[in-house]
Each structure stands twice: as C-alpha cells, then as structure tokens.
Scaffold this motif. Structure first.
Motif, PDB file in Angstrom:
ATOM      1  N   GLY A  31      -1.519  30.864  74.038  1.00  0.00           N
ATOM      2  CA  GLY A  31      -0.227  31.175  73.184  1.00  0.00           C
ATOM      3  C   GLY A  31      -0.443  31.795  71.561  1.00  0.00           C
ATOM      4  N   ILE A  32       0.369  31.518  71.119  1.00  0.00           N
ATOM      5  CA  ILE A  32       0.245  31.961  69.570  1.00  0.00           C
ATOM      6  C   ILE A  32       0.700  30.905  68.776  1.00  0.00           C
ATOM      7  CG2 ILE A  32       2.560  32.683  69.475  1.00  0.00           C
ATOM      8  CD1 ILE A  32       1.853  35.192  67.802  1.00  0.00           C
ATOM      9  N   ALA A  33      -0.264  31.014  67.682  1.00  0.00           N
ATOM     10  CA  ALA A  33      -0.091  29.731  66.558  1.00  0.00           C
ATOM     11  C   ALA A  33       1.258  29.751  65.659  1.00  0.00           C
ATOM     12  CB  ALA A  33      -1.124  30.038  65.549  1.00  0.00           C
ATOM     13  N   LYS A  34       1.607  28.554  65.583  1.00  0.00           N
ATOM     14  CA  LYS A  34       3.068  28.476  65.210  1.00  0.00           C
ATOM     15  C   LYS A  34       3.099  29.155  63.824  1.00  0.00           C
ATOM     16  CE  LYS A  34       4.292  23.887  67.031  1.00  0.00           C
ATOM     17  NZ  LYS A  34       4.555  22.434  67.079  1.00  0.00           N
ATOM     18  N   GLN A  35       2.371  29.004  62.887  1.00  0.00           N
ATOM     19  CA  GLN A  35       2.193  29.707  61.471  1.00  0.00           C
ATOM     20  C   GLN A  35       2.473  31.144  61.685  1.00  0.00           C
ATOM     21  OE1 GLN A  35       3.464  26.992  59.532  1.00  0.00           O
ATOM     22  NE2 GLN A  35       2.864  28.596  58.182  1.00  0.00           N
ATOM     23  N   SER A  36       1.527  31.719  62.617  1.00  0.00           N
ATOM     24  CA  SER A  36       1.733  33.177  63.115  1.00  0.00           C
ATOM     25  C   SER A  36       3.158  33.434  63.590  1.00  0.00           C
ATOM     26  CB  SER A  36       0.537  33.574  64.113  1.00  0.00           C
ATOM     27  OG  SER A  36      -0.783  33.213  63.418  1.00  0.00           O
ATOM     28  N   LEU A  37       3.660  32.793  64.460  1.00  0.00           N
ATOM     29  CA  LEU A  37       4.817  32.918  65.109  1.00  0.00           C
ATOM     30  C   LEU A  37       6.231  33.054  64.104  1.00  0.00           C
ATOM     31  CD1 LEU A  37       6.736  33.472  67.554  1.00  0.00           C
ATOM     32  CD2 LEU A  37       6.804  30.931  67.844  1.00  0.00           C
ATOM     33  N   LYS A  38       5.810  32.120  62.994  1.00  0.00           N
ATOM     34  CA  LYS A  38       6.936  32.223  62.013  1.00  0.00           C
ATOM     35  C   LYS A  38       6.829  33.636  61.134  1.00  0.00           C
ATOM     36  CE  LYS A  38       7.221  27.167  61.262  1.00  0.00           C
ATOM     37  NZ  LYS A  38       7.002  25.990  59.926  1.00  0.00           N
ATOM     38  N   LYS A  39       5.587  33.841  60.922  1.00  0.00           N
ATOM     39  CA  LYS A  39       5.377  35.417  60.379  1.00  0.00           C
ATOM     40  C   LYS A  39       6.179  36.511  61.133  1.00  0.00           C
ATOM     41  CE  LYS A  39       1.178  34.236  57.899  1.00  0.00           C
ATOM     42  NZ  LYS A  39      -0.404  34.392  57.660  1.00  0.00           N
ATOM     43  N   LEU A  40       6.127  36.554  62.380  1.00  0.00           N
ATOM     44  CA  LEU A  40       6.452  37.142  63.384  1.00  0.00           C
ATOM     45  C   LEU A  40       7.923  37.383  63.240  1.00  0.00           C
ATOM     46  CD1 LEU A  40       4.403  37.222  66.537  1.00  0.00           C
ATOM     47  CD2 LEU A  40       3.903  38.725  64.696  1.00  0.00           C
ATOM     48  N   GLN A  41       8.551  36.107  62.957  1.00  0.00           N
ATOM     49  CA  GLN A  41       9.937  35.861  63.033  1.00  0.00           C
ATOM     50  C   GLN A  41      10.627  36.284  61.596  1.00  0.00           C
ATOM     51  OE1 GLN A  41      10.106  31.735  64.266  1.00  0.00           O
ATOM     52  NE2 GLN A  41      10.829  32.541  66.198  1.00  0.00           N
ATOM     53  N   ALA A  42       9.757  36.334  60.631  1.00  0.00           N
ATOM     54  CA  ALA A  42      10.267  36.971  59.361  1.00  0.00           C
ATOM     55  C   ALA A  42      10.132  38.129  59.045  1.00  0.00           C
ATOM     56  CB  ALA A  42       9.225  35.867  58.186  1.00  0.00           C
ATOM     57  N   TYR A  43       9.323  38.840  59.906  1.00  0.00           N
ATOM     58  CA  TYR A  43       9.245  40.226  59.905  1.00  0.00           C
ATOM     59  C   TYR A  43      10.470  41.201  60.302  1.00  0.00           C
ATOM     60  CZ  TYR A  43       6.327  44.795  60.467  1.00  0.00           C
ATOM     61  OH  TYR A  43       5.942  45.786  60.584  1.00  0.00           O
ATOM     62  N   SER A  44      10.688  42.487  59.837  1.00  0.00           N
ATOM     63  CA  SER A  44      11.884  43.103  60.169  1.00  0.00           C
ATOM     64  C   SER A  44      11.659  44.043  61.616  1.00  0.00           C
ATOM     65  CB  SER A  44      12.381  43.617  59.017  1.00  0.00           C
ATOM     66  OG  SER A  44      11.679  44.630  58.414  1.00  0.00           O
ATOM     67  N   TRP A  45      10.397  44.244  61.782  1.00  0.00           N
ATOM     68  CA  TRP A  45      10.223  45.147  62.872  1.00  0.00           C
ATOM     69  C   TRP A  45      10.700  46.554  62.989  1.00  0.00           C
ATOM     70  CZ3 TRP A  45       5.888  43.349  65.164  1.00  0.00           C
ATOM     71  CH2 TRP A  45       5.636  42.093  65.068  1.00  0.00           C
ATOM     72  N   PRO A  46      10.457  47.472  62.132  1.00  0.00           N
ATOM     73  CA  PRO A  46      11.026  48.713  62.067  1.00  0.00           C
ATOM     74  C   PRO A  46      10.610  49.489  63.410  1.00  0.00           C
ATOM     75  CG  PRO A  46       9.136  48.447  60.856  1.00  0.00           C
ATOM     76  CD  PRO A  46       9.577  47.272  60.925  1.00  0.00           C
ATOM     77  N   GLY A  47       9.405  49.018  63.869  1.00  0.00           N
ATOM     78  CA  GLY A  47       8.834  49.742  65.234  1.00  0.00           C
ATOM     79  C   GLY A  47       9.551  48.761  66.552  1.00  0.00           C
ATOM     80  N   ASN A  48      10.112  47.852  66.237  1.00  0.00           N
ATOM     81  CA  ASN A  48      10.706  47.034  67.581  1.00  0.00           C
ATOM     82  C   ASN A  48       9.953  46.445  68.397  1.00  0.00           C
ATOM     83  OD1 ASN A  48      13.904  47.355  66.968  1.00  0.00           O
ATOM     84  ND2 ASN A  48      13.349  49.212  66.771  1.00  0.00           N
ATOM     85  N   ILE A  49      10.120  46.470  69.793  1.00  0.00           N
ATOM     86  CA  ILE A  49       9.198  45.955  70.793  1.00  0.00           C
ATOM     87  C   ILE A  49       7.907  46.600  70.961  1.00  0.00           C
ATOM     88  CG2 ILE A  49       9.036  45.448  73.304  1.00  0.00           C
ATOM     89  CD1 ILE A  49      11.324  43.666  71.927  1.00  0.00           C
ATOM     90  N   ARG A  50       7.969  48.026  70.688  1.00  0.00           N
ATOM     91  CA  ARG A  50       6.680  48.779  70.666  1.00  0.00           C
ATOM     92  C   ARG A  50       5.725  48.351  69.706  1.00  0.00           C
ATOM     93  NH1 ARG A  50       8.294  54.180  70.007  1.00  0.00           N
ATOM     94  NH2 ARG A  50       8.783  54.110  72.266  1.00  0.00           N
ATOM     95  N   GLU A  51       6.128  48.284  68.482  1.00  0.00           N
ATOM     96  CA  GLU A  51       5.488  47.674  67.323  1.00  0.00           C
ATOM     97  C   GLU A  51       4.947  46.226  67.569  1.00  0.00           C
ATOM     98  OE1 GLU A  51       5.324  47.146  62.560  1.00  0.00           O
ATOM     99  OE2 GLU A  51       7.243  47.483  63.353  1.00  0.00           O
ATOM    100  N   LEU A  52       5.731  45.337  68.303  1.00  0.00           N
ATOM    101  CA  LEU A  52       5.163  44.169  68.836  1.00  0.00           C
ATOM    102  C   LEU A  52       4.056  44.040  69.587  1.00  0.00           C
ATOM    103  CD1 LEU A  52       5.519  40.863  68.476  1.00  0.00           C
ATOM    104  CD2 LEU A  52       7.206  40.988  70.458  1.00  0.00           C
ATOM    105  N   GLN A  53       4.308  44.861  70.735  1.00  0.00           N
ATOM    106  CA  GLN A  53       3.059  45.092  71.687  1.00  0.00           C
ATOM    107  C   GLN A  53       1.920  45.564  70.926  1.00  0.00           C
ATOM    108  OE1 GLN A  53       5.310  47.835  74.143  1.00  0.00           O
ATOM    109  NE2 GLN A  53       5.559  46.674  75.467  1.00  0.00           N
ATOM    110  N   ASN A  54       2.054  46.487  70.221  1.00  0.00           N
ATOM    111  CA  ASN A  54       0.841  46.852  69.441  1.00  0.00           C
ATOM    112  C   ASN A  54       0.107  45.877  68.469  1.00  0.00           C
ATOM    113  OD1 ASN A  54       1.359  49.309  70.571  1.00  0.00           O
ATOM    114  ND2 ASN A  54       1.142  50.512  68.649  1.00  0.00           N
TER     115      ASN A  54
END
Length: 479
Positions: free
Chosen positions: A369-392
């Motif tokens: 799994g992914i660390a909670k703090q890291s997940l919070k950082k992911l959720q605070a990010y605006s993801w201009p590249g969307n799902i593809r950027e998350l995969q990378n």
C-alpha cells in the motif's frame, strides 16, 4: 475555374437548395423571402404558400405545450432588431398538419452596406436525437430510483460495482465517477454514436474500450484512429485504404481503418484535431456507411459503431468555423464526460491500490500500500496530467521503493504551488502553465525521451506540445 463552380457562383440558390438543413430568409418586416426544399419537406408548407408572409404565425406561433409564442419574443425576429446571432434549442416548429417537431436553429443577421436588411434562420429536425435522449434519461431515472430505494445498501452496491469494473481499469466510488459508469452501461448495449469528452490523461480511450467490450460487438475488432497523428494527405489513406499505385509510395493495396473495423467499433481519438478537408469525407462515410479506397472506384459497405473522443470544446470550434456543424451533430448523439482526477480525489485510495497491484506483477514487487502522509500529498495535488500522471508517479516510486509501503520520494510541485496563499485565486490554466514551465526548465527544456518533461509530467509528447501551444509556453530557442 470549372463550369460547375461558375454555375454555382452565378446561382448560389443552387447550393442553398441542396443542403439538408432548413433555411428561411426574412426581410426586416419578418416576411419570408427565401425558403429551401429541406424547409418545405420538414414543415409541409410549400414555399409558394409562405413567401411574402410572416412565417412566425404559421410554424412558430406556439411553444411545445401549446402556450402562445408572441412574435415580439421570437428569437429570429430579435436578430433583425439587434443584429445578434443566436443559437437556439428547446423550441418546436409547427407543421402544416398541426403537429410539431423539436428543432435547433441559428438566426443570423444579413447586412448590406453595414445596414441590417433581414435575417437567415437555419434549422434542423432533432426528433430522433430527442427521442434517444428521453429514452436514455428514462432508463437512467429508473436506475436512480432503484438507488434511492436501496439507499441502506449503498455501500454494498458501490463495492459490487467496483468489483465488477476492477478488471476494466475503471475504478472509483465518487458520485461523478459512478454516474459515468451508469451511462457507459446504458449506452453500451446500443449502436448509438458516443462522444467522450475529457481532459488529457483522464482515460477516454479506456472508456471507449469498455463501451466496446460491453457491447454486442465485443467479439469483433476495436480499431483506434488518432486523428492528430496523420497529415491531411495521409489521413484519407489511413481511414479508407488505398489501391496499388494510387499515389507515390503506394506499392501494394491496403485496407483502411474503416474496413478493418467492419462489424466492430471504430474509435476516433482526438476528433477535434481532424483537418477540415477530412471532415466532409468522414461525415459522408458516417452517414452512408460506405466509401471508396483512395485510387479506387469500387464502393465498400461497412457496418461499424463509432465512438469519438476529444479534449476540446467542439461547439466552440463549430462557432469559430473550425469544425463542421453537421459532423458535430452526427457525433454528439450521446456525450459522456470523463471527470478529471481533481474532481474525484476521493477515488485516489482505490485507484492507487488498483495501480499498485498491477505494478507488483509487472515490476515483480510486493508493495502492500501507500503511506498515509504520501496519500494526503496525492490528494492535495491538482493532477494536470490526470490518471496518466498518477500512473507515472506511482510507477516511478515503485521502482525506487525498497519497502512494502510506498512513500513519495519527490515533491509534487503543483501541490506545493496550490497551497501558497498568493496562488489560491489563480485559474487552473495559470497554475498549469507555471507547473509545466517549471518542469521544462528543470529538464533543460527537453520535451521528449527519457528524463524529458513529457515523461516527468506523465503526458504524451504530442499532448505536452499541444498544451504548450495552448498556454503560450515558449523558450527563446528551438525546443
């Protein structure tokens, strides 16, 4: 200049009489001065019966519910007074036999020597489109009613829905995402044309593939065409094929994508990038389901289901003259909007779990799994590249990880930018421009290849270049 072209120029009414949309011309008094055959066919009123008369009282006098539609409220007449072009939908025209039909129309002022002398109304009968939309809305309403009745079991139903979709790559439990899944299931069993709308990297192709796999054509080919990948000269050959010797380099006969997709699904990706000269040819094939190869004379009939996708505003392109209105209506039968990742951040835990499980297989890892703090950082990010950027991002971190828990080893720049007070009121485009520029600078303005900005942003090279052009991101040298 050919004699045919001269003939049309000498008598432009020939062109107006040939189009499939109804056309009315009005003088400043609201009297009809021109009526084409398509308008006669749709309304049942012959030109001789209406020319010189106020058409409003014949076919526009009432709303769909039978209530009066005063002439001074008529959008067509308003154009003659204020000179504004109007696009109107949600109204009806009345036939001679007393029945009505839903229409969409555009009213445009006509000028001579900078003075308004009248207006032109171009309209189309959208009865079939309205019936299809009503049927789909009715079906969707039944699904929504069922969801209300089973509200106490909502959590269970959501987990069941996502379990069913796990293998498809479409996972999430946010409201906007679940609604999109319901739309996919509703329209997949039909042969209706679907237009998938969404930003780059949201998974539009994944939606298209699932529409195909859930359809009755699932055992037949799914053929993808990237409309932005070919020059206008090559696109026609790519779509329709060519005969041997049709042009320089055509050493052998070749089947086009339409022919390869026979009895299956044709996915027209990035349809907004289709050159204008190819749009009319595509429209004809979509209407008639037949074509000729380049350099050939034999007509080839096909049976295909068309799915198109774009990240552009097609209607805006229609208004700007960059996209054909009739092709737009042909494609926009059932639109599906794929939500950007920033609008469904509550899906990130499920998305990360799904992607990590796949990365474990591909990279031979055992990440749990992914660390909670890291997940919070992911959720605070605006993801201009969307799902593809998350995969990378997850793949990069999985490669670097030496433990069973994934931690972010590198900062997400855009997330940090978003938390600054000075930038809270900036537009998304401004923030994206800053983030992309910063990434390009960190890569020495290298766009493609390993360690290039496209790879770091999780975008295709062509997509990044398109975004740079749209956001006016330039460097004072060749990039």
């Amino acid at each position: 200049m050919s004699s045919v072209i001269k003939h049309f120029l000498n008598d432009p009414k020939l062109l107006l009489n040939a189009v499939g949309e109804g056309i009315y011309g009005f003088d400043l008094s609201g009297n009809a001065v021109f009526i084409n055959p398509a308008a006669e066919k749709m309304t049942g009123w012959e030109a001789g019966e209406l020319l010189g008369k106020k058409i409003h009282q014949y076919h526009h006098h009432s709303h769909a519910d039978g209530s009066e539609y005063p002439a001074d409220e008529c959008q067509i007449y308003k154009t003659m007074f204020d000179g504004e072009t109007r696009y109107v939908k949600g109204e009806v025209f009345w036939r001679k036999d007393g029945t009505c039909f839903p229409v969409e129309y555009t009213s445009t002022p006509v000028y001579r020597d900078d003075q308004i002398i009248g207006a032109v109304a171009i309209f189309r009968d959208i009865s079939q489109q309205v019936e299809t939309e009503q049927a789909l809305r009715s079906a969707l309403k039944q699904v929504q009613n069922l969801s209300e009745q089973l509200k106490d079991e909502n959590s269970y139903l959501l987990s069941e829905i996502n379990q069913n979709w796990q293998g498809s790559g479409l996972v999430g439990e946010s409201h906007v995402f679940v609604r999109m899944l319901e739309q996919i299931k509703l329209v997949s069993k039909t042969d209706s044309t679907v237009l998938i709308l969404g930003e780059n990297g949201t998974g539009k192709e994944l939606v298209a593939r699932n529409l195909h796999f859930l359809s009755g054509r699932s055992e037949m080919p799914f053929v993808r065409v990237n409309c932005a990948a070919f020059s206008p000269s090559l696109l026609e050959s790519e779509l329709f094929g060519h005969e041997k010797g049709a042009f320089t380099g055509a050493h052998d006969k070749r089947k086009g994508r339409f022919e390869l997709a026979h009895n299956g699904t044709l996915f027209l990706d990035e349809i907004g990038e289709l050159p204008q000269e190819a749009q009319s040819k595509l429209l004809r094939v979509l209407q008639e389901q037949e074509f000729e190869r380049v350099g050939g004379s034999k007509t080839i009939a096909v049976n295909i289901r068309v799915i198109a996708a774009t990240n552009r505003d097609l209607w805006k392109m229609v208004e700007e003259g960059a996209f054909r209105m009739d092709l737009y209506y042909r494609l926009n039968v059932f639109p599906i909007k794929v939500p950007p990742l920033r609008e469904r951040v509550e899906d990130l835990p499920m998305l990360c779990a799904n992607m990590i499980s796949k990365l474990n297989v591909r990279l031979k890892k055992q990440i749990k799994g992914i660390a909670k703090q890291s997940l919070k950082k992911l959720q605070a990010y605006s993801w201009p590249g969307n799902i593809r950027e998350l995969q990378n991002v997850l793949e990069r971190e999985a490669i670097l990880s030496h433990s069973n828990t994934l931690h972010l080893s590198q900062p997400l720049d855009l997330g940090e930018i978003d938390t600054q007070d000075d930038d809270k009121n900036q537009s998304l485009e401004a923030i994206q421009k800053r983030h992309i520029t910063k990434t390009l600078e960190s890569c020495g303005w290298k766009i493609s290849g390993k360690a290039g900005a496209a790879e770091k942003l999780g975008l295709n090279e062509s997509t990044l270049r398109s975004k740079m052009k749209k956001l006016n991101i330039v460097k004072n040298r060749d990039i």
